[in-house]
Design a protein around this motif. Structure first.
Motif, PDB file in Angstrom:
ATOM      1  N   ARG A  32       0.835  -1.201   0.000  1.00  0.00           N
ATOM      2  CA  ARG A  32       0.000   0.000   0.000  1.00  0.00           C
ATOM      3  C   ARG A  32       0.874   1.259   0.000  1.00  0.00           C
ATOM      4  O   ARG A  32       0.606   2.217  -0.727  1.00  0.00           O
ATOM      5  CB  ARG A  32      -0.925  -0.011   1.215  1.00  0.00           C
ATOM      6  CG  ARG A  32      -1.937   1.144   1.213  1.00  0.00           C
ATOM      7  CD  ARG A  32      -2.775   1.138   2.474  1.00  0.00           C
ATOM      8  NE  ARG A  32      -3.763   0.060   2.450  1.00  0.00           N
ATOM      9  CZ  ARG A  32      -3.806  -0.915   3.359  1.00  0.00           C
ATOM     10  NH1 ARG A  32      -2.926  -0.963   4.351  1.00  0.00           N
ATOM     11  NH2 ARG A  32      -4.743  -1.838   3.291  1.00  0.00           N
ATOM     12  N   ALA A  36       1.042   3.839  -3.209  1.00  0.00           N
ATOM     13  CA  ALA A  36       0.523   5.187  -2.983  1.00  0.00           C
ATOM     14  C   ALA A  36       1.400   6.240  -3.651  1.00  0.00           C
ATOM     15  O   ALA A  36       0.958   7.365  -3.896  1.00  0.00           O
ATOM     16  CB  ALA A  36       0.424   5.463  -1.484  1.00  0.00           C
ATOM     17  N   LEU A  54      -6.720   2.430  -2.505  1.00  0.00           N
ATOM     18  CA  LEU A  54      -5.788   3.428  -2.990  1.00  0.00           C
ATOM     19  C   LEU A  54      -6.437   4.286  -4.074  1.00  0.00           C
ATOM     20  O   LEU A  54      -7.441   3.900  -4.684  1.00  0.00           O
ATOM     21  CB  LEU A  54      -4.539   2.754  -3.567  1.00  0.00           C
ATOM     22  CG  LEU A  54      -3.660   1.988  -2.584  1.00  0.00           C
ATOM     23  CD1 LEU A  54      -2.601   1.213  -3.339  1.00  0.00           C
ATOM     24  CD2 LEU A  54      -3.016   2.927  -1.583  1.00  0.00           C
TER      25      LEU A  54
END
Length: 204
Positions: A32, A36, A54
């Motif tokens: 993640r 990002a 996301l």
């Protein structure tokens, strides 16, 4: 090393390489965090038990296999371990239907058709439950159906587990209002968690 992952990802994307993060559950925070920072419009495929939530993420839930595909997968794993005796096609279809068309359940069960008739395999599943067949050579989370479910249970909060326990006793399901009355509070978030982890689905 984990510290090198963002640099490697950025370098790969800059060269137009298609990236795949498979079975990301064990490193979901790392994945993640890395994703990002990727440029908008970059294409990265991630397999995971639940959405990463996301920017620009598109979620595709993998449904159970259709009967023909499930039967073909069953026969593949049966033959992979040396199964040679012909299997009745209707019995194979009935077996994969009983297994819900789930690939892991099929992959764990099919090799045992080399030793037992399909009707006996089903009897064993009904009598002994989800740990009837295991594959100790797999990683712990995929060694049995029970282990796979346990790994999902571990990330669910108590309200979601309460709802799941109630629904497991009611094959016809419950309405949203009935779940709310049972839980005694707003069930929206726990229901979202259950749907995102593919533990339940909406009908109608």
């Amino acid at each position: 090393a984990a510290d090198d992952v963002p640099r490697i990802v950025q370098a790969a994307l800059s060269r137009g390489v298609q990236l795949l993060f498979d079975d990301a559950d064990a490193v979901v925070d790392l994945v993640r965090g890395v994703l990002a920072e990727v440029p908008s419009g970059a294409r990265v495929l991630v397999t995971c038990r639940r959405p990463l939530k996301l920017r620009d993420e598109r979620v595709w839930s993998v449904p159970p296999l259709a009967a023909r595909d499930a039967a073909a997968l069953f026969l593949h794993h049966y033959r992979r371990v040396g199964g040679q005796a012909p299997l009745d096609s209707e019995e194979v279809i009935a077996m994969v239907d009983y297994l819900g068309g789930h690939p892991l359940a099929i992959e764990l069960t099919a090799p045992h058709a080399r030793l037992l008739p399909l009707t006996r395999i089903r009897d064993r599943l009904e009598q002994r439950g989800l740990d009837s067949f295991e594959d100790p050579q797999r990683d712990a989370r995929h060694a049995s159906i029970a282990a796979c479910l346990a790994s999902t249970h571990a990330v669910l909060q108590p309200p979601a587990l309460e709802i799941l326990g109630a629904l497991s006793l009611l094959p016809d399901g419950l309405s949203f209002d009935e779940i709310e009355a049972f839980l005694g509070s707003d069930p929206l978030k726990p229901l979202e968690d259950l749907v995102e982890t593919a533990m339940i689905g909406r009908q109608g």
